[in-house]
Design an enzyme around this catalytic site. Sequence first.
Site, PDB file in Angstrom:
ATOM      1  N   GLY A  11      89.812  70.262   7.220  1.00  0.00           N
ATOM      2  CA  GLY A  11      90.477  70.770   6.030  1.00  0.00           C
ATOM      3  C   GLY A  11      89.532  71.555   5.135  1.00  0.00           C
ATOM      4  N   LYS A  92     100.910  56.631   4.367  1.00  0.00           N
ATOM      5  CA  LYS A  92     100.207  55.874   5.411  1.00  0.00           C
ATOM      6  C   LYS A  92      98.715  56.194   5.448  1.00  0.00           C
ATOM      7  CE  LYS A  92     102.127  55.384   9.483  1.00  0.00           C
ATOM      8  NZ  LYS A  92     102.854  55.738  10.734  1.00  0.00           N
ATOM      9  N   ALA A 115      87.962  59.809  -1.251  1.00  0.00           N
ATOM     10  CA  ALA A 115      88.407  60.967  -2.029  1.00  0.00           C
ATOM     11  C   ALA A 115      89.699  60.632  -2.755  1.00  0.00           C
ATOM     12  CB  ALA A 115      88.613  62.171  -1.117  1.00  0.00           C
ATOM     13  N   TYR A 146     102.158  60.975  -3.174  1.00  0.00           N
ATOM     14  CA  TYR A 146     100.737  61.344  -3.195  1.00  0.00           C
ATOM     15  C   TYR A 146      99.992  60.555  -4.270  1.00  0.00           C
ATOM     16  CZ  TYR A 146      96.558  64.317  -3.379  1.00  0.00           C
ATOM     17  OH  TYR A 146      95.270  64.781  -3.357  1.00  0.00           O
TER      18      TYR A 146
END
Length: 327
Positions: A11, A92, A115, A146
């Site tokens: 990412g 998850k 993070a 989130y």
Amino acid sequence: MKKILITGAAGFLGSHLCDRFINEGFHVIAMDNLITGDLKNIAHLFPSEHFEFYHHDVTKFVHIPGKLDYILHFASPASPIDYLKIPIQTLKVGSLGTHNLLGLARVKKARILIASTSEVYGDPLVHPQTEAYFGNVNTIGPRGVYDEAKRFQESLTMAYHSFHGLETRIVRIFNTYGPRMRLNDGRVIPAFMGQALRGEDLTVFGDGNQTRSFCYVDDQIEGIYRLLMSDYALPVNIGNPDEITINEFAQEILKLTGTDQKIVYKPLPENDPLQRQPDISKAKELLGWEPKIKREEGMRLTYNYFQSLSDQELLKEEHKDFTKYIN
């Protein structure tokens, strides 16, 4: 040679972390299931004898042979477009994935950095946001998958630290930008730059008076590195406190790109935070860290990166198949 596992390695932030730790002389084990990551972000590292890649989902059991000194857990969808498409997978990776990696860190006696995000503060009632602020979060709203994944992740990490004596670190990441961001991931900087490069009008949600604070990726990586190497276990904000309204930022993008598009307004998404600015007093005091790169320079570097993309990359929309991850 120290060995480090970096999840979410393909990412945006994960790939920059791989670069940093290779340059610091570490053996880097990169792990990513490539839901939102892209191998092109780390392809330049494959020839290195001190870099290896595992295509793996950390919500499944994680096995790493041999010794392991550090773990950086950066596996998670981070943009609204992604986590609204795969809400269960987002929850998850913050819960099961974090549990798996904390267990691995315990077995390996490794130090682990988790993070987290400024989204744990929700739509804040305190400004700027300090680490002592508990947040204002709608647990059942669209952003809750989130926000709550990250809040639970912090709680689980602190439980392992307190109960098992595990060496843990928690970074609360504020808006970060730079090369390797995905153009169509829904976040404001790639969205604006993509629209400008395609000759489209810039889309502002709400009235544009909401604020954000943008940190260039090199500064963010430096802060994360210093936190990992520190002896501080509680959460630390890493971000740039230079606050700007979205309207002002849109004007900056138009000036940077030399375009004359209009700014168009659409309704503000539910629970979208109206203010976002980190208090970085703790990072300054504990880590001797503060951002060095001004927004003008960072945006120029980022724009140059997006300009370098092919026309095909610039014009395409994100149509990744998420169906196999919905469970």
